[in-house]
Design a protein around this motif. Structure first.
Motif, mmCIF file in Angstrom:
data_model
loop_
_atom_site.group_PDB
_atom_site.id
_atom_site.type_symbol
_atom_site.label_atom_id
_atom_site.label_comp_id
_atom_site.label_asym_id
_atom_site.label_seq_id
_atom_site.Cartn_x
_atom_site.Cartn_y
_atom_site.Cartn_z
ATOM 1 N N TYR A 114 0.844 -1.199 0.000
ATOM 2 C CA TYR A 114 0.000 0.000 0.000
ATOM 3 C C TYR A 114 0.879 1.249 0.000
ATOM 4 O O TYR A 114 0.630 2.201 -0.748
ATOM 5 N N ALA A 115 1.909 1.233 0.829
ATOM 6 C CA ALA A 115 2.839 2.367 0.894
ATOM 7 C C ALA A 115 3.552 2.564 -0.436
ATOM 8 O O ALA A 115 3.741 3.694 -0.887
ATOM 9 N N ALA A 116 3.939 1.475 -1.075
ATOM 10 C CA ALA A 116 4.643 1.576 -2.357
ATOM 11 C C ALA A 116 3.781 2.265 -3.399
ATOM 12 O O ALA A 116 4.272 3.095 -4.178
ATOM 13 N N VAL A 117 2.510 1.964 -3.406
ATOM 14 C CA VAL A 117 1.601 2.532 -4.403
ATOM 15 C C VAL A 117 1.270 3.994 -4.098
ATOM 16 O O VAL A 117 1.219 4.825 -4.999
ATOM 17 N N HIS A 118 1.090 4.317 -2.830
ATOM 18 C CA HIS A 118 0.627 5.650 -2.467
ATOM 19 C C HIS A 118 1.741 6.632 -2.134
ATOM 20 O O HIS A 118 1.492 7.835 -2.062
ATOM 21 N N GLY A 119 2.950 6.139 -1.936
ATOM 22 C CA GLY A 119 4.091 7.027 -1.747
ATOM 23 C C GLY A 119 4.221 7.586 -0.343
ATOM 24 O O GLY A 119 3.426 7.297 0.535
ATOM 25 N N PRO A 120 5.239 8.440 -0.150
ATOM 26 C CA PRO A 120 5.591 8.939 1.176
ATOM 27 C C PRO A 120 4.807 10.168 1.636
ATOM 28 O O PRO A 120 5.045 10.680 2.718
ATOM 29 N N GLY A 121 3.877 10.630 0.823
ATOM 30 C CA GLY A 121 3.162 11.851 1.171
ATOM 31 C C GLY A 121 3.954 13.076 0.735
ATOM 32 O O GLY A 121 4.978 12.971 0.060
ATOM 33 N N ASP A 122 3.483 14.235 1.157
ATOM 34 C CA ASP A 122 4.099 15.487 0.727
ATOM 35 C C ASP A 122 4.914 16.169 1.824
ATOM 36 O O ASP A 122 5.653 17.102 1.552
ATOM 37 N N ALA A 123 4.774 15.721 3.056
ATOM 38 C CA ALA A 123 5.447 16.387 4.171
ATOM 39 C C ALA A 123 6.722 15.645 4.565
ATOM 40 O O ALA A 123 6.757 14.407 4.587
#
Length: 135
Positions: A114-123
C-alpha cells in the motif's frame, strides 16, 4: 486524523521497525549470524552484515521518504523471504507459534505494498526518487 499525520506516523512505524531490527543486528552480529546459520544458509556472518546494512538503508528511506516506493517494494520482498526462511511451514510442526509469525509477515507486506503505491506523502520528504517509480 489528518492524512498527512497518518502517513508520517506510518513512515515512522516502518522506519522504527527496521531500525530496531538493524540495531539488534549491529549490537550482536554473531547472534544474528548464528540464527542465519541455524536456517542452513551459507556465509552467515556475511549475510548478517548485509541484512544489517540493508535494514539501515530501509530505515533511512522510510524516515526521509527518499526512494520510498522502491524501498517499500524491496522491504516487502525481504519480509516475505524472512517469513519463509525463518517461520515457514518447516517450522510449524516444532512450534505452532511460528505459523502466527509467518502470517504476520503477510500483514506487514500488505502495508508495504500500500505504501509503495501511495508514496511517502508530501510532508518531510526528500525529493530523491527513481524514474522507475515515477507517477
Amino acid at each position: 486524523m489528518s492524512k498527512t499525520f497518518a502517513i508520517l506516523l506510518a513512515r515512522l512505524i516502518f522506519g522504527a521497525i527496521f531500525a530496531m531490527a538493524m540495531s539488534f543486528k549491529f549490537m550482536d552480529i554473531q547472534a544474528t549470524a548464528s540464527y542465519i546459520a541455524a536456517a542452513a544458509f551459507p556465509f552467515p556472518l556475511f549475510l548478517a552484515w548485509i541484512a544489517a546494512f540493508f535494514e539501515l538503508a530501509l530505515t533511512l528511506a522510510f524516515l526521509t521518504g527518499a526512494f520510498f516506493s522502491e524501498a517499500s517494494v524491496l522491504a516487502g520482498i525481504y519480509v516475505i523471504f524472512l517469513a519463509f526462511a525463518f517461520h515457514g511451514p518447516s517450522h510449524w510442526s516444532a512450534n505452532q507459534a511460528e505459523f502466527g509469525f509467518f502470517v504476520d509477515h503477510f500483514t506487514f507486506l500488505a502495508g508495504l505494498l500500500y505504501a509503495a503505491v501511495h508514496g511517502p506523502g508530501d510532508a518531510l520528504v526528500l525529493k530523491a526518487r527513481s524514474p522507475l517509480m515515477a507517477r
